[in-house]
Design a protein around this motif. Structure first.
Motif, PDB file in Angstrom:
ATOM      1  N   ARG A  14     104.909  58.764  93.307  1.00 31.11           N
ATOM      2  CA  ARG A  14     105.688  59.015  92.504  1.00 31.11           C
ATOM      3  C   ARG A  14     106.767  60.419  92.785  1.00 31.11           C
ATOM      4  O   ARG A  14     107.749  60.325  92.649  1.00 31.11           O
ATOM      5  N   GLU A  15     106.099  61.367  93.475  1.00 30.82           N
ATOM      6  CA  GLU A  15     106.911  62.626  93.716  1.00 30.82           C
ATOM      7  C   GLU A  15     107.394  62.573  95.169  1.00 30.82           C
ATOM      8  O   GLU A  15     108.209  63.522  95.661  1.00 30.82           O
ATOM      9  N   GLY A  16     106.602  61.582  96.339  1.00 28.20           N
ATOM     10  CA  GLY A  16     106.869  61.796  97.697  1.00 28.20           C
ATOM     11  C   GLY A  16     107.668  60.782  98.149  1.00 28.20           C
ATOM     12  O   GLY A  16     107.115  59.565  98.651  1.00 28.20           O
ATOM     13  N   PRO A  17     108.869  61.146  98.540  1.00 26.01           N
ATOM     14  CA  PRO A  17     109.804  60.025  99.114  1.00 26.01           C
ATOM     15  C   PRO A  17     109.268  60.096 100.672  1.00 26.01           C
ATOM     16  O   PRO A  17     108.701  60.993 101.167  1.00 26.01           O
ATOM     17  N   LEU A  18     109.455  58.812 101.441  1.00 26.58           N
ATOM     18  CA  LEU A  18     109.003  58.837 102.723  1.00 26.58           C
ATOM     19  C   LEU A  18     110.178  59.477 103.583  1.00 26.58           C
ATOM     20  O   LEU A  18     111.272  59.727 103.224  1.00 26.58           O
ATOM     21  N   GLN A  25     114.683  56.852  92.472  1.00 27.90           N
ATOM     22  CA  GLN A  25     113.433  57.179  91.977  1.00 27.90           C
ATOM     23  C   GLN A  25     112.159  56.222  92.316  1.00 27.90           C
ATOM     24  O   GLN A  25     112.480  54.896  92.473  1.00 27.90           O
ATOM     25  N   ALA A  26     111.146  56.608  92.324  1.00 27.48           N
ATOM     26  CA  ALA A  26     109.928  55.932  92.702  1.00 27.48           C
ATOM     27  C   ALA A  26     109.838  54.724  91.665  1.00 27.48           C
ATOM     28  O   ALA A  26     109.292  53.747  92.033  1.00 27.48           O
ATOM     29  N   GLU A  27     109.906  54.894  90.511  1.00 26.52           N
ATOM     30  CA  GLU A  27     109.524  53.708  89.553  1.00 26.52           C
ATOM     31  C   GLU A  27     110.720  53.474  88.469  1.00 26.52           C
ATOM     32  O   GLU A  27     111.273  54.556  88.031  1.00 26.52           O
ATOM     33  N   GLN A  28     110.654  52.534  88.208  1.00 24.85           N
ATOM     34  CA  GLN A  28     111.661  52.149  87.037  1.00 24.85           C
ATOM     35  C   GLN A  28     111.313  51.101  86.244  1.00 24.85           C
ATOM     36  O   GLN A  28     110.656  49.892  86.570  1.00 24.85           O
ATOM     37  N   ALA A  29     111.420  51.494  84.936  1.00 28.09           N
ATOM     38  CA  ALA A  29     110.816  50.543  83.832  1.00 28.09           C
ATOM     39  C   ALA A  29     111.766  49.395  83.668  1.00 28.09           C
ATOM     40  O   ALA A  29     112.805  49.377  83.822  1.00 28.09           O
ATOM     41  N   LEU A  30     110.786  48.244  83.574  1.00 28.94           N
ATOM     42  CA  LEU A  30     111.835  46.970  83.631  1.00 28.94           C
ATOM     43  C   LEU A  30     112.016  46.591  82.113  1.00 28.94           C
ATOM     44  O   LEU A  30     111.017  46.651  81.204  1.00 28.94           O
ATOM     45  N   PRO A  31     113.163  46.244  81.943  1.00 30.58           N
ATOM     46  CA  PRO A  31     113.653  45.750  80.493  1.00 30.58           C
ATOM     47  C   PRO A  31     112.883  44.397  80.436  1.00 30.58           C
ATOM     48  O   PRO A  31     112.697  43.679  81.028  1.00 30.58           O
ATOM     49  N   GLY A  32     112.399  44.123  78.949  1.00 33.89           N
ATOM     50  CA  GLY A  32     112.102  42.892  78.599  1.00 33.89           C
ATOM     51  C   GLY A  32     110.426  43.008  78.074  1.00 33.89           C
ATOM     52  O   GLY A  32     110.126  44.112  77.664  1.00 33.89           O
ATOM     53  N   PRO A  33     109.572  41.994  78.161  1.00 31.05           N
ATOM     54  CA  PRO A  33     108.326  42.069  77.473  1.00 31.05           C
ATOM     55  C   PRO A  33     107.408  43.128  78.137  1.00 31.05           C
ATOM     56  O   PRO A  33     107.558  43.545  79.147  1.00 31.05           O
ATOM     57  N   ALA A  34     106.735  43.765  77.160  1.00 32.23           N
ATOM     58  CA  ALA A  34     105.725  44.697  77.710  1.00 32.23           C
ATOM     59  C   ALA A  34     104.149  43.936  77.695  1.00 32.23           C
ATOM     60  O   ALA A  34     104.225  42.968  76.978  1.00 32.23           O
ATOM     61  N   SER A  35     103.297  44.479  78.323  1.00 32.96           N
ATOM     62  CA  SER A  35     101.994  44.038  78.419  1.00 32.96           C
ATOM     63  C   SER A  35     101.057  44.622  77.237  1.00 32.96           C
ATOM     64  O   SER A  35     100.987  45.762  77.245  1.00 32.96           O
ATOM     65  N   SER A  36     100.557  43.891  76.382  1.00 31.18           N
ATOM     66  CA  SER A  36      99.745  44.301  75.273  1.00 31.18           C
ATOM     67  C   SER A  36      98.450  43.921  75.474  1.00 31.18           C
ATOM     68  O   SER A  36      98.054  42.573  75.645  1.00 31.18           O
ATOM     69  N   LEU A  37      97.467  44.934  75.565  1.00 30.82           N
ATOM     70  CA  LEU A  37      95.887  44.529  75.632  1.00 30.82           C
ATOM     71  C   LEU A  37      95.239  44.987  74.373  1.00 30.82           C
ATOM     72  O   LEU A  37      94.090  44.634  74.175  1.00 30.82           O
ATOM     73  N   GLY A  38      95.963  45.529  73.320  1.00 28.24           N
ATOM     74  CA  GLY A  38      95.192  45.940  72.139  1.00 28.24           C
ATOM     75  C   GLY A  38      95.044  44.738  71.154  1.00 28.24           C
ATOM     76  O   GLY A  38      95.235  43.643  71.350  1.00 28.24           O
TER      77      GLY A  38
END
Length: 570
Positions: A14-18, A25-38
């Motif tokens: 997350r913090e370390g670029p090559l 950015q290392a991570e980007q949230a995707l729009p759309g459905p989330a995963s629900s496990l509850g």
């Protein structure tokens, strides 16, 4: 849980670029459905799987089920009208969809069907293979012998910093170029002399061999380990070694006495037959920098030979007359003498570099032991891929304590056999406090019958003993408070407890005796090893080869056994 797109092409975490990469950015949230496990109703639907289309469009293939409620036998949508009625969620119906984050759309490919779930996805796309040569080509000759190769550019490259492991540091030496120069640093001045290659031992299931935790030893988490062999570390920190393929291997940097200089490698290395693993150097504990991503690491601090056709600066020319530009010392040496890639069971050091006077060869050989060696004689003479050093406490360490020894003590030759002196019985068989509170006899310990007394005494904290009324008992000291006042025993009501004479009874406690050897850390076991150095209480009572064996055993984890089939069956 919200799905994330991870930029593995530019980031190692997350913090370390090559190195040399630029990414937003290392991570980007995707729009759309989330995963629900509850257990709560998943109003946005349930996501079972998500994979990239890998076609340059940024789209994803997802296995998704819309939210549905059950009213009797009727399915209802998850709208506010039906959610407010508290209807239960119906079982999911996973279909196949294409998610386009850029457009914010989700289109069906395989619509949900009764009694059919689509939950595990894979995408097959055509790709163009890279045109550049593959750096890690298979060495067929090594593969035929079930071997691989380890090529380390410099063990002194610690996350792109020069670290010599010398403590204290050599005055005036601050760079690798200075440290590798034999006119500035002699071989005996370098703490790191060898790379020890170890191997993890497979532990069989309990129905094959039921091994109690105490039979592993002081630190069962080390498991069981073997030593594959030793390879010298060249002055620039480079190493080139043949190693067994398809085996879990560990690495340790070792000094001239057999003690590990730095903490053991925290992860197993496993190489395929004929593979060459090229390492930049070493990593500090918990380093966030790339490890194994050769395409994203900073350049090595070891630039190698400066010119083709010239020797390394200030080195002898009768061994390595010239090098190729950029070659490490190990690469140049093994190119001319391929046999120097072969590990050795013994610690064999040869100075190929000092000019004009090379240092004396270093040799610590099992053949010089007077007790059973932990490696077969043929392997001591010529290493093969199956050669191993396997140390068992009862077979190889306890015999060191029982070996008859004599030494000049106060001008006279005396018996200094370890287990005879460090014993509860003196030469006349009278009960005594073991000298230095250390007992080195091999019988089963009263504290743990599965371990010898000597093993417990060396590796576990104990209580100081005294001889009272013909018996050995724990020494007790009177407890005082922070101001030096005696602390007395009280009953549950806080009243003083009195003895038969009406006097208050002091609180007492045992006097601890610290363990002499730390499992996995021979270098931090100075309380033991310093006894045998020059000027120590037992100077020269153990041979350097014996101390090397003890250091190996301690560094591996100080196990009782290193072969599960050597462990006595219960």
């Amino acid at each position: 849980m919200q799905p994330l797109a991870i930029d593995i092409g530019n980031f190692v975490n997350r913090e370390g670029p090559l190195f040399g990469r630029v990414g937003s950015q290392a991570e980007q949230a995707l729009p759309g459905p989330a995963s629900s496990l509850g257990d709560a109703v998943a109003v946005e639907g349930r996501l079972a799987d998500l994979v990239s289309m890998d076609d340059g469009s940024g789209r994803f293939l997802i296995a998704w089920s819309p939210c549905r409620l059950r009213e009797g036998q009727t399915l209802r949508p998850c709208t506010a009208e039906y959610l407010n009625q508290g209807l239960p969620e119906a079982p999911p119906a996973f279909g196949l969809w294409i998610l386009d984050p850029a457009e914010g759309t989700q289109r069906p490919v395989v619509t949900p069907q009764a009694n059919l779930w689509v939950t595990e996805l894979a995408v097959a796309t055509s790709r163009t293979l890279p045109t550049q040569a593959v750096a890690n080509e298979r060495d067929d000759a090594l593969a035929e012998d079930n071997l691989a190769r380890l090529d380390i550019r410099s063990v002194y490259d610690m996350d792109s910093r020069f670290v010599s492991f010398n403590n204290p540091r050599l005055p005036g030496i601050s760079t690798l170029e200075q440290f590798r120069d034999p006119s500035l640093v002699a071989p005996e001045e370098r703490q790191v002399r060898f790379l020890r290659i170890t191997k993890g031992v497979l532990i069989p299931d309990e129905d094959v061999r039921d091994i109690a935790g105490a039979q592993f030893g002081r630190a069962a988490n080390f498991g069981m380990r073997e030593i594959v062999g030793y390879v010298p570390v060249e002055p620039d920190g480079s190493v080139r070694a043949r190693v067994p393929a398809d085996a879990p291997l560990g690495l340790q940097l070792v000094d001239a006495t057999g003690k590990a200089v730095y903490s053991r490698h925290g992860a197993w290395i496993n190489l395929r037959p004929g593979e060459t693993l090229q390492c930049q150097g070493c990593h500090a504990n918990n380093s966030p920098l790339p490890h194994g991503r050769t395409d994203g690491m900073a350049p090595s601090i070891n630039a190698g030979a400066p010119l083709t056709g010239q020797p390394f600066p200030n080195t002898r020319t009768d061994v390595v007359g010239f090098a190729d530009a950029g070659e490490t010392m190990a690469q140049a040496l093994t190119r001319l003498y391929p046999e120097r890639e072969i590990p050795a069971i013994d610690m064999r050091g040869f100075d190929a570099w000092s000019d004009p006077a090379p240092a004396e060869d270093l040799l610590l050989a099992y053949a010089d032991l007077q007790t059973l060696a932990p490696a077969p004689v043929p392997c001591q003479q010529q290493w093969q891929a199956e050669c191993r050093t396997v140390i068992h406490y009862q077979d190889h360490i306890q015999p060191l304590w029982d070996l008859p020894r004599q030494a000049d003590v106060g001008g006279s030759l005396q018996d200094v056999t370890c287990s005879s002196c460090h014993n509860r019985r003196d030469a006349m068989n009278a009960l005594q406090v073991p000298p230095a509170q250390l007992e080195l006899t091999g019988e089963a310990s009263a504290d743990q019958p599965l371990q010898p007394t000597s093993y417990r005494e060396l590796l576990f904290n104990d209580n100081e003993l005294v001889l009272e009324d013909g018996a050995l008992v724990d020494r007790l000291e009177i407890v005082t408070d922070g101001e030096g006042n005696v602390v007395y025993q009280t009953d549950e009501d806080g009243e003083l407890i009195l003895d038969n004479m009406g006097n208050p009874v002091p609180v007492t406690e045992t006097v601890p005796v610290s363990a002499l050897i730390r499992a996995g850390q021979a270098r931090n076991s100075d309380a033991f090893f310093d006894i045998f150095v020059q000027g120590g209480a037992h100077d020269d009572w153990l041979k350097v080869e014996e101390l090397r064996l003890l250091a190996e055993w301690a560094d591996l984890g100080a196990q009782l056994y290193n072969d599960p089939f050597r462990v006595p069956e219960n």
